[in-house]
Write a protein that holds these residues in place. Structure first.
Motif, PDB file in Angstrom:
ATOM      1  N   LEU A  61      52.602  26.748  45.704  1.00 48.01           N
ATOM      2  CA  LEU A  61      51.458  27.648  45.701  1.00 48.01           C
ATOM      3  C   LEU A  61      51.694  28.818  44.756  1.00 48.01           C
ATOM      4  N   ILE A  62      50.644  29.215  44.063  1.00 47.63           N
ATOM      5  CA  ILE A  62      50.649  30.424  43.250  1.00 47.63           C
ATOM      6  C   ILE A  62      49.403  31.229  43.604  1.00 47.63           C
ATOM      7  N   LEU A  63      49.334  32.471  43.134  1.00 42.90           N
ATOM      8  CA  LEU A  63      48.121  33.249  43.369  1.00 42.90           C
ATOM      9  C   LEU A  63      47.793  34.099  42.157  1.00 42.90           C
ATOM     10  N   VAL A  64      46.531  34.442  42.058  1.00 44.99           N
ATOM     11  CA  VAL A  64      46.038  35.381  41.068  1.00 44.99           C
ATOM     12  C   VAL A  64      44.914  36.177  41.718  1.00 44.99           C
ATOM     13  N   CYS A  65      44.712  37.406  41.264  1.00 48.60           N
ATOM     14  CA  CYS A  65      43.665  38.248  41.845  1.00 48.60           C
ATOM     15  C   CYS A  65      42.528  38.446  40.847  1.00 48.60           C
ATOM     16  N   ILE A  66      41.317  38.502  41.361  1.00 46.47           N
ATOM     17  CA  ILE A  66      40.143  38.753  40.533  1.00 46.47           C
ATOM     18  C   ILE A  66      39.321  39.876  41.159  1.00 46.47           C
ATOM     19  N   ALA A  67      38.859  40.801  40.310  1.00 50.60           N
ATOM     20  CA  ALA A  67      38.042  41.910  40.790  1.00 50.60           C
ATOM     21  C   ALA A  67      36.671  41.410  41.229  1.00 50.60           C
ATOM     22  N   LYS A  68      36.166  41.986  42.298  1.00 53.08           N
ATOM     23  CA  LYS A  68      34.825  41.616  42.757  1.00 53.08           C
ATOM     24  C   LYS A  68      33.752  42.082  41.779  1.00 53.08           C
ATOM     25  N   SER A  69      34.108  43.015  40.901  1.00 47.76           N
ATOM     26  CA  SER A  69      33.163  43.489  39.893  1.00 47.76           C
ATOM     27  C   SER A  69      33.126  42.575  38.671  1.00 47.76           C
ATOM     28  N   GLU A 134      43.282  28.467  49.082  1.00 45.75           N
ATOM     29  CA  GLU A 134      42.690  29.467  49.983  1.00 45.75           C
ATOM     30  C   GLU A 134      42.235  30.663  49.164  1.00 45.75           C
ATOM     31  N   THR A 135      41.153  31.274  49.581  1.00 48.94           N
ATOM     32  CA  THR A 135      40.736  32.547  49.013  1.00 48.94           C
ATOM     33  C   THR A 135      40.833  33.604  50.108  1.00 48.94           C
ATOM     34  N   VAL A 136      41.320  34.781  49.721  1.00 48.68           N
ATOM     35  CA  VAL A 136      41.542  35.859  50.688  1.00 48.68           C
ATOM     36  C   VAL A 136      40.839  37.112  50.205  1.00 48.68           C
ATOM     37  N   ASP A 137      40.007  37.691  51.063  1.00 50.73           N
ATOM     38  CA  ASP A 137      39.345  38.939  50.744  1.00 50.73           C
ATOM     39  C   ASP A 137      40.376  40.063  50.803  1.00 50.73           C
ATOM     40  N   ALA A 142      39.630  39.725  45.203  1.00 50.65           N
ATOM     41  CA  ALA A 142      39.863  38.526  46.005  1.00 50.65           C
ATOM     42  C   ALA A 142      41.151  37.895  45.510  1.00 50.65           C
ATOM     43  N   ILE A 143      41.916  37.342  46.429  1.00 48.19           N
ATOM     44  CA  ILE A 143      43.156  36.643  46.084  1.00 48.19           C
ATOM     45  C   ILE A 143      42.864  35.152  46.070  1.00 48.19           C
TER      46      ILE A 143
END
Length: 202
Positions: A61-69, A134-137, A142-143
């Motif tokens: 598993l890896i993760l990246v974050c994206i701005a809600k904007s 999975e997406t995490v708020d 969002a992660i």
């Protein structure tokens, strides 16, 4: 029923200046990635991100974050796949293109579809093609946690980011002969090469 893993805090943070906090977080040197996927209509999209990390080896598993904007937030939040492309030193211009809003980001760029269908950009030092796990708020972001389906690396030099500037690794030592000499060696250091604030991804 979903497990609530949030933890209420007794600490208040109203006095934290988010701009000062961002500068402080920028002291942590990172690589630079472009995260790609396909829109519901099949069009390739992508954004520049340095909020990338490994999560687990089993499962991978890896993760990246994206701005809600971000302009593409809704697409990524609903996506079933994405690919993290780790940029090489020579791809600084590409990083800027994908950090901007409204640009024709894939025009004239060499890329191919990965196993999941997400775009893999040519010329990077690595890519990780993922199925969405999975997406995490998480506050104003969002992660996106992805399960690695396929990946590839090479010996290229990565593009780095530190204190709001692009940077390059400079090898300040020769390869040590053993572990003892490795500990005594000077580590690589960063040479900052160009000021470029990463804005909200789009």
């Amino acid at each position: 029923m979903a497990l609530d893993t949030t933890h209420p805090s007794k600490f208040s943070t109203p006095l934290i200046d988010k701009h000062v906090l961002r500068d402080a977080l920028g002291t942590f040197a990172t690589g630079v990635t472009i995260v790609t996927t396909l829109s519901p209509s099949g069009e390739p999209i992508g954004f520049t991100a340095n909020s990338f990390t490994s999560v687990s080896l089993d499962p991978p598993l890896i993760l990246v974050c994206i701005a809600k904007s971000a302009a593409g937030y809704a697409i990524y939040n609903a996506a079933s796949t994405y690919c993290v492309n780790i940029l090489a030193q020579t791809q600084r211009d590409l990083s800027g293109i994908f950090a901007a809003r409204g640009a024709d980001k894939f025009g004239g760029i060499s890329w191919r579809k990965g196993e999941t269908g997400s775009p893999i950009l040519d010329g990077g030092v690595a890519h990780f093609d993922c199925a969405m796990h999975e997406t995490v708020d998480a506050g104003d972001h969002a992660i996106l946690i992805g399960r690695v389906v396929e990946f590839k690396t090479n010996d290229g030099e990565p593009l780095c980011y530190h204190r709001g500037k692009y940077a390059a690794l400079a090898q300040a030592y020769t390869t040590p002969a053993n572990y003892v000499s490795a500990r005594a060696s000077e580590p690589p250091h960063l040479i900052q090469t160009h000021i470029q604030q990463m804005g909200d991804p789009s």
